[in-house]
Scaffold this motif. Structure first.
Motif, PDB file in Angstrom:
ATOM      1  N   ALA A  12      21.974 -64.389  -0.055  1.00 19.63           N
ATOM      2  CA  ALA A  12      22.408 -64.747  -1.410  1.00 19.63           C
ATOM      3  C   ALA A  12      23.835 -64.287  -1.671  1.00 19.63           C
ATOM      4  O   ALA A  12      24.402 -63.502  -0.913  1.00 19.63           O
ATOM      5  CB  ALA A  12      21.468 -64.096  -2.426  1.00 19.63           C
ATOM      6  N   ASN A  13      24.400 -64.798  -2.757  1.00 21.10           N
ATOM      7  CA  ASN A  13      25.721 -64.392  -3.233  1.00 21.10           C
ATOM      8  C   ASN A  13      26.821 -64.685  -2.215  1.00 21.10           C
ATOM      9  O   ASN A  13      27.734 -63.886  -2.025  1.00 21.10           O
ATOM     10  CB  ASN A  13      25.716 -62.904  -3.630  1.00 21.10           C
ATOM     11  N   GLU A  17      34.654 -68.619  -0.861  1.00 19.33           N
ATOM     12  CA  GLU A  17      35.631 -67.701  -0.280  1.00 19.33           C
ATOM     13  C   GLU A  17      35.011 -66.866   0.839  1.00 19.33           C
ATOM     14  O   GLU A  17      35.643 -66.623   1.867  1.00 19.33           O
ATOM     15  CB  GLU A  17      36.202 -66.768  -1.365  1.00 19.33           C
ATOM     16  N   LYS A  18      33.781 -66.448   0.656  1.00 21.42           N
ATOM     17  CA  LYS A  18      33.091 -65.656   1.672  1.00 21.42           C
ATOM     18  C   LYS A  18      32.790 -66.500   2.907  1.00 21.42           C
ATOM     19  O   LYS A  18      32.900 -66.008   4.032  1.00 21.42           O
ATOM     20  CB  LYS A  18      31.804 -65.055   1.107  1.00 21.42           C
ATOM     21  N   ASN A  86      24.364 -59.359   5.091  1.00 25.36           N
ATOM     22  CA  ASN A  86      24.006 -58.627   3.871  1.00 25.36           C
ATOM     23  C   ASN A  86      25.228 -57.893   3.323  1.00 25.36           C
ATOM     24  O   ASN A  86      25.415 -57.815   2.113  1.00 25.36           O
ATOM     25  CB  ASN A  86      22.847 -57.659   4.126  1.00 25.36           C
ATOM     26  N   GLY A  87      26.062 -57.373   4.215  1.00 23.42           N
ATOM     27  CA  GLY A  87      27.301 -56.737   3.786  1.00 23.42           C
ATOM     28  C   GLY A  87      28.231 -57.733   3.115  1.00 23.42           C
ATOM     29  O   GLY A  87      28.826 -57.444   2.070  1.00 23.42           O
ATOM     30  N   SER A  92      32.189 -57.575  -3.207  1.00 28.29           N
ATOM     31  CA  SER A  92      32.666 -58.083  -4.492  1.00 28.29           C
ATOM     32  C   SER A  92      33.906 -58.948  -4.297  1.00 28.29           C
ATOM     33  O   SER A  92      34.543 -58.922  -3.241  1.00 28.29           O
ATOM     34  CB  SER A  92      33.008 -56.922  -5.424  1.00 28.29           C
ATOM     35  N   LYS A  93      34.251 -59.688  -5.333  1.00 26.75           N
ATOM     36  CA  LYS A  93      35.433 -60.540  -5.276  1.00 26.75           C
ATOM     37  C   LYS A  93      36.693 -59.697  -5.047  1.00 26.75           C
ATOM     38  O   LYS A  93      37.590 -60.089  -4.320  1.00 26.75           O
ATOM     39  CB  LYS A  93      35.553 -61.359  -6.566  1.00 26.75           C
ATOM     40  N   ASP A  94      36.762 -58.513  -5.673  1.00 29.95           N
ATOM     41  CA  ASP A  94      37.911 -57.621  -5.485  1.00 29.95           C
ATOM     42  C   ASP A  94      38.000 -57.141  -4.046  1.00 29.95           C
ATOM     43  O   ASP A  94      39.078 -57.117  -3.455  1.00 29.95           O
ATOM     44  CB  ASP A  94      37.831 -56.425  -6.421  1.00 29.95           C
ATOM     45  N   ASP A  95      36.855 -56.756  -3.460  1.00 31.00           N
ATOM     46  CA  ASP A  95      36.851 -56.327  -2.060  1.00 31.00           C
ATOM     47  C   ASP A  95      37.252 -57.458  -1.137  1.00 31.00           C
ATOM     48  O   ASP A  95      37.956 -57.265  -0.162  1.00 31.00           O
ATOM     49  CB  ASP A  95      35.463 -55.814  -1.648  1.00 31.00           C
ATOM     50  N   LEU A  96      36.799 -58.647  -1.471  1.00 29.20           N
ATOM     51  CA  LEU A  96      37.089 -59.824  -0.660  1.00 29.20           C
ATOM     52  C   LEU A  96      38.586 -60.116  -0.650  1.00 29.20           C
ATOM     53  O   LEU A  96      39.136 -60.456   0.393  1.00 29.20           O
ATOM     54  CB  LEU A  96      36.307 -61.028  -1.197  1.00 29.20           C
TER      55      LEU A  96
END
Length: 101
Positions: A12-13, A17-18, A86-87, A92-96
């Motif tokens: 999920a999630n 971008e990911k 899972n990681g 988060s969007k900021d981490d990405l």
């Protein structure tokens, strides 16, 4: 897409971008990536080939093991994939944005 050789896993999630980051990273690590949703990802190890489909409305990545050698047990494959995806799911969007810059 069916159940593949080792069942189905859903993560999920997973945003667009990911997905882009994941595919870029896989290619940089020497994996062969073909197609465009679904993707066929040849790990070039023990005959393991994954198939991934991104389901945009639910931001879900669906993964199956479409091929593998008898030398690659399903548990070992999932024990490698699960922590990574899972990681990514928990990023988060900021981490990405730190990975993309």
């Amino acid at each position: 897409m069916g159940e593949g050789k080792c069942g189905v896993r859903n993560y999920a999630n997973i945003t667009k971008e990911k997905v882009t980051l994941m595919l870029t990273e896989l290619k940089e690590q020497g994996f062969t990536v073909k197609g465009s949703n679904p993707w066929s990802i040849n790990t070039n190890k023990f005959g393991v080939v994954l198939q991934g489909t991104w389901i945009e409305p639910s931001s879900t990545l669906r993964v199956i093991v479409s091929d593998k050698s008898f030398l690659a047990p399903c548990g070992t494959i999932w024990n490698t994939i699960d922590p990574l995806l899972n990681g990514l799911s928990n990023t988060s969007k900021d981490d990405l944005s730190q990975h993309v810059d």
